[in-house]
Design a protein around this motif. Structure first.
Motif: not given
Lengths: 912, 981
Positions: A227, A791, A805-806, A809-811, B17, B34, B38, B40, B51, B53
């Protein structure tokens, strides 16, 4: 915010300190006595570097309180057999029974002696990463202090997963236990795998976002596109663990491809050891009478002590001088008319061969790219520029280098930290505005203030509390099972040192003997809080087996997990929203946590404890009382063991030592002392005031973000580039170890070089793995690495549904991240179940294919592989921890090793 | 007015997030619901990967598709733009879910908890009204309203601001009133580049994405969906893939199937029962089908007890209309079948067809599903329904002995309907592919295509034909054929609804390139672009380093006050007049003849007394007669091609070349180019000013120039892709040529890094602009210049506003004159543009008549530049054609042709002499893949040109590739009048 409070509603100020990038001040909405919503604390908008915002982990706290999988009552084990396959048979007991069980055991230990026959403490304790548990454990530190010797060397990640080399060398060179760019002013940042967008907390994220918008260019150099790489101007996919070659090549460019005047020559001459003359034995040439290192004064052409007033020392040339060298064990070697050169000359020669073209095949990065980065760095350094900070003119050098984990621990960490710090020195970009800063001091005292910790030491450098290596003082009998003070002089002897030293040695000693060290017994009592080494350390199978042999384990337990599966007693403590504690905030601390304010924040209970969970201060007080230590415990609190000293000039809120105080009384006294400390004794508001306001601060001078002015004030130099002290210490340590007959640390002794040698770490790893496991390493073609997750990291929140859960969302979370083309060659498709196997062990998970990773590298984010933790055990997420062996060959001189292993990948089935 | 909007800064967002979690807290949504999250997204191939967001959620569209389709009025829009859902009215039909292109709707049927059992906080905040209805983000309207009631500014005061914005740790999310020019969000949109997602769907989203800096207003750099690129193209993207809609299942499909069969069957039955009363039973069966379909819907919706609310909004929602039609249809049809009154039967048949149409329209309005929203869905659904009805009807009558003798006739009707249905199906697929449907949608439909062809078309046709030939065996054949026709249609709809219903995913690829490029070029040392002033800045405020950043090349001059400009122009014009008079005999002669001298010039209005300069003046002074400096000071000479006479020659001094590069750099910056951009310069190099003019300008700005010149189009496509050019310079016609060649090569330039096109050197229409933007996936910016004046760079549109081209008044004086009377016209009037150079050394031009017809505006531009804006030049008066007394500009013809359905954007106008009159033939070319009626197309074009331009012309429709392609300046008009003589 609804226009009408629907019912009984209130808002409670508290903080989240689930990771070292905190604390995040926040507010909790409580409706009808139930916590329902976490929000930022905008009351702190002006005093907090990130405007009072709270990180995503804080939003898991409501579920953390109400998680139905919590352990809500004290429990004891009924099945004496400990093992992964054995059901512990935990049964509910009363607090009275639980505390009696523990106290009886402790009292028995006390009766038998605090240390066992081998000299190791009978009581051990392990706490989670970065000292974060101390933000929740109330007065337990006071109990530990009252107790006496405790073995805290059973690592739960520390040492092998921390910024280890940075902690040690950073603290040595610039009081930088943790290091950060001066992000608010920095303009060019080269980041070797530092994942600040995941680990920098709200302050890091906010500051780097501001910096991006301001135009700071960040170049992210790492094997996968994290990230942080995503948010950087450029991503350079470097081969794992070859960062030191890149850094050495940068130094080469600065020293061999540019005119000298592009460097910050005044800084090098007057703020570093560059001009110190180096004698024939690689030690500083010293004045015969004063023993001070000599420099060659340009105008007079005479060799004079480095601190002679008004000199202009030469950086280059060779000179004929008289003097002495001070060798190990106070040996003095006298020289007459010997030809010597300044340390700088040795440095120039040291990197001569390390041109970008040399680094290109090592790093798999084009030489032109390395050269360009070096050029850009130099162009942005603004050598000669200045800035006013609080009325003081300081150099402005808006360039910095940050190092991530794996770059920073194990072999190569020394080279990387040295190179990073040295590059700063070459352009004057160390501890000045815009440059690389230390943010925390931990090993030097006083540990709460970087400036105060600066004390003049020998040779014009800062004093550093090395563990002794002299014949008379060397600690031949290790005080704890990691032998940190015996083996690692640099780790010092602060409260933090135990957690740093070779923590895997403590685990390894449980199954193998180290020649000439006492045979390590398991501790009689082991306390565990907010950590799960059975998941978070390496070779998790071996760790699990080791702890299964511990006779009595007390776990302060949130839910069942893989470590407390082996426990004898489970004690439920309050979670973050339930307990009471005062915490020091602000100043300069950890990652990006340098504030313009300092003070205290209260963690106020937002909701009553669930079940029979108890406040940690209550638990600690009971333990102290039941072990007869109440006086020592109270005195310890009075001295500041709970975060603030209860008496000072003009005020005294000390607790009566002999009494058992309740939780509120203890923290009310702390709050009053905190108020007094902040107001120099003028005010003394207690708990009620803090309940109402949440926090209390006073300004912190920004000038103190920078160590440079303090060094100027003290007339000191940074101990760069030449590591004479380490060289000598290493020699002495070698003699001591050999005198004792210890030869298994010789490889580590070799690392004590005045100028670090570059190591081919890829080969080092491959050879060590192949040798130890008798495998053909070519069968393991991939490097497996890991990365931090904002997270999950540190939070102990793997069982929290919202976080899962959240995070999804992050690969990459919960998957094996693999390069698309590499997978195609192996016929592996996206989502497919695979086995990843190292020479040690294997793990399973589903593959996620992406482009942002090197074809020779696999990535597993975070640490999973849970088999006991409710909720998390259903993730089926892979984890590299099970695959990484604890090997002496892969342990460096600071007692650390790196999150890195070679693996092969096999398809298990076609994805559904 | 107030319009609340969200702005997400893509350079700030780190994908943590926190907003997702905060939204879940604030709105107590169920796990996995949700409203804000966001994405990715990864794009590119190793090692060139980016990459990014991207926060998404309800976009609070100004024109929300979800509201339009809502049958109950549950979804509404407040006057401040916030789109709301009334949970007490919503029936949970999920129509909004398929209508929303942003996947922002959530239909939760029952409570879900984080763990197996509800936690206390979940119990505390449980809201039974939320179940069985469609939820969505409300922009935390309760907070906004609370703020307004209490005098707090939403977006500024946290108490009045959405939870996601409050929580954002990177300050990436912002909320405010976009209608207030002083609001935080308006400022962000002014200062930065921006785009909105799926803006091509015209939903006018209230959610903006910003990145980089731009000294212009919000720009709509909208992109078509990237779906087509997701499989097989050079770019891989992850995180934006279309997903199959989950809300309309087999029950919803059942309504379309039963409704189609029932209404089709009823229509045939009703008409047939005019003569054959015994068919009434079949009519009742048809009603049963329709009822069954509606019953299936009832089973599917979240709140069946409220289903009557479906009737609340017939004025907008086709679902409500369907319900109303059904409500009218059942009693009417029942009465008709019972009474057998012919008029009632006919009326009810018509209503049945209306019902079928309403079902088709329901799908058509589902903007979130590319396979449904295209116009071809209407004929497809109607034709399918009718064909299904006919199939069943045929199957039935073939079994009735009384009607069997007539079955052959109906079999013929069925053949026609089946063929029609097949043709429409094929057309639908072609259109869908052309519009860029999700690849998986196409894959599903293509997979079904042969099956449909076999069972739905070939087999029934064969059976019927055999039946027609072998009459005795016809009945079972007709039954089989009819059932095949019906079954194929039913399966088609089932697949269309449940398997091909992919949404369009999220579309951001091009911006990935842009963001990455922007980040990569940050703080390149020595760039003129980002200037910093931070030496010795005193600390104490939050940001110590003050930086000034701008996308203007020369902000001081570009934002000069109008008074300042006038003063500068006056001084410079005086010098120019002096120099012209002193050094150029031609001017001396003309000035003298007109009785004016430079000394008489005192202020700008005095310029009207000076004579004009015409193109012929340059020819008359060929080659170097117009030069005002000695030859040794001339560094370069450009010239026109001279095809219509002697070339016009223009010389440049060193100073002229430098000024030119400056002005062109200014244009590049104005167009949104920034240092570090890779400029693919396809303007011709050589005597033509375009190539070198753009070249030196781009270099001056600090761009990387690829001097490719014109021609070799295939190679250009390769270079564009390989070199990752972000800016394309070309004539608009050549840009189209590049797009077309790329398409043939299988390269999708929409997915390239191209961000900006700087087009000029020939007039082009807005239609052409849209077409280029669509095909190349860039922002097309108009640049203006004439070689006589300087070359390109005289004026340029600003990237953000694009409302006219800023003419650089510090170097040129612009006038508008009446081309007839040659009198000056006031600001804003339309007339011929006249330009005087103010700084040109080698060759000053005094009042050069450009022949370009336009008008000027000195009103302030939102981009901040003060220089006069020249409205886009779409015609020149020497281009003007007079066709049968009507003034026609080629650009007008172009405007009609570009984007015309079925036509490629290539054309030529051929002028011939028809007796005494000029005649115009417009040659157009069919779009690739067009297989329709060429002659019909010609008639359509003739009709449109007649009605829009007012001239009758001939139209020749040519096949693909027959119109010559531009290799630089396009040849749009071929004049054969002289040859004819």
């Amino acid at each position: 915010m609804p226009s009408q409070p629907p019912h009984n509603e209130r808002v409670v100020s508290t903080y989240c300190y689930q990771c070292v990038a905190g604390p995040d001040l926040l507010k909790v909405r409580v409706e009808d006595g139930i916590a329902t919503e976490v929000t930022p604390n905008f009351d702190a908008a002006t005093i907090h570097p990130a405007g009072g915002k709270a990180c995503v982990k804080a939003f898991g706290l409501v579920q953390k309180a109400y998680n139905p999988n919590r352990i809500l009552y004290p429990m004891k084990r009924t099945n004496p057999n400990k093992g992964r396959g054995d059901d512990p048979g935990f049964v509910r007991i009363s607090w009275e029974e639980a505390l009696s069980l523990v106290a009886d055991k402790l009292n028995a230990v006390r009766a038998a002696g605090l240390t066992d026959e081998t000299g190791y403490p009978r009581v051990a304790a392990s706490f989670g990463g970065g000292g974060t548990p101390t933000a929740y454990m109330g007065t337990l530190p006071a109990f530990l202090a009252a107790w006496g010797p405790i073995d805290m060397s059973f690592g739960s990640g520390q040492g092998v997963k921390c910024y280890h080399s940075e902690h040690l060398y950073g603290e040595l060179w610039h009081r930088g236990f943790t290091v950060s760019p001066d992000t608010p002013l920095c303009e060019y940042l080269v980041s070797f795998g530092a994942n600040v967008e995941a680990s920098g907390g709200v302050c890091g994220v906010k500051r780097h976002a501001d910096a991006r918008k301001r135009g700071m260019k960040r170049v992210q150099i790492e094997p996968h596109l994290s990230v942080t790489g995503a948010c950087s101007a450029e991503w350079i996919p470097i081969k794992p663990k070859t960062d030191s070659a890149f850094l050495f090549a940068m130094i080469h460019v600065f020293l061999h491809e540019y005119p000298r005047d592009r460097l910050d020559l005044p800084f090098l001459k007057h703020r570093t050891s560059s001009p110190y003359l180096v004698g024939p034995n690689g030690l500083f040439m010293r004045d015969s009478s004063t023993r001070k290192p000599l420099v060659m004064d340009g105008p007079t052409g005479r060799a004079v002590p480095f601190d002679t007033a008004g000199i202009d020392p030469k950086l280059e040339g060779s000179f004929v001088v008289d003097g002495v060298e001070a060798g190990p064990d106070n040996e003095i070697i006298s020289h007459h008319a010997v030809t010597v050169s300044p340390a700088f000359v040795h440095l120039v020669a040291h990197v001569k061969e390390h041109a970008p073209e040399w680094a290109e095949p090592i790093c798999d990065v084009p030489a032109a790219t390395i050269r360009r980065i070096a050029n850009e760095f130099l162009d942005h350094a603004r050598v000669g520029g200045t800035i006013q900070i609080e009325g003081v003119t300081l150099p402005l050098r808006p360039v910095s280098i940050s190092l991530g984990k794996t770059v920073n621990n194990g072999w190569g960490g020394y080279e990387c930290c040295w190179a990073r710090t040295l590059i700063g020195c070459l352009v004057g970009a160390l501890e000045v505005p815009g440059s690389t800063l230390g943010t925390t001091v931990r090993l030097n005292r006083p540990a709460d203030n970087r400036w105060s910790s600066v004390k003049p030491g020998p040779d014009g450098f800062m004093q550093y509390p090395m563990n002794p290596t002299s014949k008379s003082e060397w600690i031949s009998r290790p005080p704890v099972r990691s032998a940190h003070r015996t083996l690692v002089p640099l780790v010092a002897d602060s409260a933090w040192s135990q957690a740093l030293g070779p923590t895997h040695l403590a685990w390894m000693m449980q199954s193998e003997d180290f020649d000439k060290l006492p045979v390590a017994s398991p501790p009689d009592v082991w306390f565990v809080y907010r950590t799960n080494p059975a998941i978070s350390f390496w070779d998790t199978k071996a760790i699990g087996n080791a702890m299964a042999k511990f006779p009595f384990i007390v776990c302060f337990a949130y839910t069942r997990d893989e470590t407390n599966h082996m426990a004898d007693v489970l004690l439920p403590d309050c979670t973050d929203l339930e307990g009471l504690q005062l915490l020091r905030i602000g100043g300069t601390k950890y990652v990006e946590q340098f504030w313009d304010y300092q003070g205290f924040a209260l963690r106020a209970p937002a909701v009553p404890p669930q079940g029979e969970a108890k406040d940690f201060t209550w638990i600690a007080t009971e333990l102290a009382y039941r072990t007869g230590l109440i006086e020592a415990y109270n005195s310890s609190i009075n001295r500041g063991a709970a975060g603030v000293r209860l008496s000072g000039k003009n005020y005294d809120f000390s607790l009566a030592p002999e009494k058992k105080h309740d939780v509120e009384t203890i923290w009310d006294a702390s709050c009053r002392a905190a108020s007094a400390e902040i107001t120099d004794g003028a005010e003394s508001q207690g708990l009620t005031w803090f309940h109402e306001h949440g926090f209390r601060v006073k300004p912190f001078p920004r000038l103190q973000w920078y160590l440079y002015p303090k060094l100027v004030q003290e007339g000191l130099r940074f101990e760069q580039p030449y590591q004479e002290q380490l060289y000598r210490v290493g020699k002495e340590l070698g003699r001591r170890l050999h005198e004792q007959g210890i030869n298994w640390w010789d490889k580590q002794l070799d690392e004590y070089q005045p100028l670090p040698k570059w190591h081919d770490l890829n080969t080092l790893w491959e050879v060590a793995l192949a040798k130890h496991f008798s495998v053909c390493i070519a069968d393991y073609p991939f490097w497996l690495i890991t990365a931090r997750s904002m997270q999950y990291s540190w939070g102990g929140n793997v069982g929290i549904q919202l976080i899962k859960e959240v995070a999804d969302n992050v690969a990459g979370h919960g998957n094996v991240v693999m390069n698309h083309a590499a997978a195609e060659r192996l016929g592996i498709t996206d989502g497919e179940l695979v086995e990843v196997r190292s020479p040690l062990n294997d793990t399973k998970g589903r593959v996620i294919l992406c482009e942002g990773i090197r074809p020779d590298t696999l990535l597993m984010i975070g640490q999973f592989d849970h088999w006991a933790t409710p909720f998390a055990k259903d993730f089926h997420a892979p984890s590299m921890n099970a695959l990484v062996p604890m090997l002496l060959d892969l342990t460096d001189a600071t007692g650390s090793s790196a999150d890195l292993v070679k693996v092969k990948i096999t398809r298990l089935e076609t994805a559904a | 007015m107030t319009r609340w909007a969200m702005v997400a800064d893509l350079e700030r967002c780190v994908g943590c997030q926190t907003c997702t979690a905060a939204c879940r807290h604030a709105n107590a949504t169920s796990p996995a619901v949700q409203w804000r999250k966001v994405l990715d997204i990864e794009a590119g191939t190793y090692p060139n990967v980016s990459r990014i967001f991207v926060p998404v959620g309800c976009q609070h569209c100004a024109d929300p598709p979800c509201m339009h389709v809502c049958p109950t009025t549950a979804t509404r829009q407040r006057t401040d733009g916030i789109v709301t859902v009334d949970y007490d009215l919503c029936i949970g039909c999920a129509y909004c879910e398929v209508a929303c292109p942003y996947q922002a709707r959530f239909l939760v049927h029952e409570p879900h908890y984080g763990y197996d059992a509800a936690m206390p906080n979940e119990v505390e905040r449980a809201d039974p009204a939320r179940f069985g209805v469609a939820q969505k983000c409300t922009f935390c309207s309760d907070r906004v309203d609370f703020g307004i009631e209490n005098g707090l500014a939403p977006g500024v005061d946290p108490r009045a601001t959405p939870a996601c914005v409050n929580s954002c740790i990177a300050d990436a999310l912002h909320f405010g009133d976009v209608d207030d020019p002083n609001s935080n969000v308006s400022r962000l949109l002014r200062e930065q580049r921006s785009f909105r997602m799926h803006a091509e769907l015209k939903t006018d989203p209230g959610f903006h994405y910003v990145f980089g800096k731009a000294n212009g207003q919000n720009s709509e750099a909208s992109r078509p969906a990237i779906d087509a690129a997701l499989a097989g193209s050079q770019l891989r993207a992850r995180g934006v893939e279309p997903t199959q809609q989950q809300h309309w299942d087999w029950k919803a499909a059942g309504n379309f199937i039963c409704g189609g069969i029932g209404s089709g069957l009823f229509a045939f039955t009703a008409v047939a029962s005019l003569h054959y009363g015994e068919l009434a039973l079949l009519g009742w069966a048809a009603l049963g089908f329709i009822a069954l379909g509606l019953f299936l819907v009832l089973l599917k919706i979240g709140r069946p007890l409220r289903s009557i609310y479906v009737l609340r909004q017939p004025q907008r929602s086709w679902m409500a209309r369907e319900a109303w039609i059904a409500a009218a249809f059942f009693p009417l049809a029942g009465l008709a079948l019972w009474s057998q009154v012919p008029a009632l039967l006919i009326v009810s048949a018509v209503v049945a067809v209306l019902f079928l149409c309403s079902q088709a329209a329901i799908l058509k309005e589902s903007k979130g599903i590319p396979a449904w929203r295209i116009v071809w869905i209407l004929p497809l659904m109607i034709a399918t329904g009718v064909a299904e009805g006919s199939g069943l009807f045929l199957a039935t009558i073939a079994q009735l002995s009384t009607l069997l003798p007539l079955a052959w006739a109906f079999a013929m009707v069925t053949i026609v309907l089946v063929l029609l249905r097949g043709w429409i199906w094929r057309s639908y697929l072609v259109a869908l592919a052309a519009e860029g449907a999700p690849t998986r949608t196409l894959a599903v439909l293509y997979e079904y295509r042969p099956w449909f062809f076999a069972v739905g078309l070939a087999l029934p046709l064969a059976l019927i034909i055999i039946g027609l030939v072998v009459i005795p065996a016809a009945a079972p054949l007709y039954v089989a054929a009819g059932l095949c026709v019906t079954a194929a249609g039913a399966v088609l709809k089932f697949i269309l609804v449940t398997r091909a219903g992919f949404n369009q995913g999220f579309a951001l690829t091009i911006h990935l390139c842009a963001v990455q490029a922007l980040q990569a070029r940050r703080s390149s040392p020595g760039g003129q672009f980002r200037k910093r002033k931070d030496e010795g800045v005193v600390m104490g405020t939050q940001t110590a380093t003050k930086t000034s950043e701008t996308f203007m090349f020369n902000p001081d001059l570009e934002t000069m006050s109008r008074q300042g400009l006038t003063a500068l122009q006056t001084a410079r014009l005086k010098q120019t007049l002096d120099r012209a008079y002193t050094n150029v005999p031609h001017y001396r002669k003309k000035f003298d003849a007109a009785g004016v001298s430079p000394a008489a010039f005192k202020s700008l209005p005095d310029i009207v007394h000076f004579p004009f300069t015409l193109k012929n003046d340059l020819r008359d002074n060929y080659p170097f007669g117009m030069f005002a400096v000695p030859h040794e000071q001339i560094l370069r000479i450009h010239a026109s091609s001279g095809t219509t006479g002697k070339p016009t020659v223009v010389g440049y001094t060193k100073g002229d070349l430098s000024t030119w590069a400056d002005l062109m750099a200014r244009c590049f910056a104005c167009a949104g180019t920034v240092p570090g951009d890779i400029v693919h310069n396809a303007y011709g190099y050589g005597l033509f000013t375009g190539g070198l003019g753009a070249h030196y300008g781009a270099e001056r700005l600090g761009c990387v120039v690829v001097p490719v010149s014109g021609g070799g189009t295939e190679r250009q496509v390769t270079l564009l892709t390989d070199f990752k050019a972000s800016v394309l310079c070309a004539t608009p016609s050549y840009a189209l040529n590049i797009a077309e060649v790329a398409q043939k090569m299988g390269v999708d330039l929409k997915q390239s890094c191209l961000r900006i096109g700087l087009f000029g050197a020939e007039p082009w229409s807005d239609a052409m602009r849209r077409d280029i933007e669509f095909r190349l996936g860039l922002k097309a910016v108009d640049v203006y210049g004439l070689s006589e004046i300087m070359g390109p760079g005289v004026a340029c549109e600003c990237h953000g506003v694009q409302s006219g081209l800023h003419g650089w008044e510090d170097h040129f004086l612009f006038e508008i004159i009446d081309p007839e009377t040659l009198q000056p016209l006031p600001m804003g009037a339309t007339g011929e543009l006249v330009v005087t150079t103010l700084t040109k050394e080698a060759q000053p031009m005094i009042r050069y008549r450009t022949r370009d017809i336009t008008r000027l505006s000195s009103a302030p531009c939102a981009c901040g530049r003060t220089h006069v804006r020249i409205l886009r030049v779409t015609g020149r008066n020497d281009d003007m054609l007079i066709i049968r007394g009507v003034n026609v500009y080629p650009s007008q013809v172009e405007a009609v042709l570009v984007g015309f359905p079925g036509l490629a954007p290539h054309y030529q106008i051929v002028l011939t002499r028809d007796g005494a009159l000029d005649a115009m033939t417009v040659e157009v070319e069919l779009a690739p893949g067009f297989t329709g009626d060429r002659f019909g197309k010609a008639d359509e074009v003739i009709h449109h040109i007649k009605s829009l331009i007012g001239v009758t012309c001939k139209v020749v429709v040519k096949a693909e590739g027959e119109i010559p392609r531009s290799q630089g300046k396009a040849v749009r008009v071929v004049d054969r009048r002289h040859k004819a003589n």
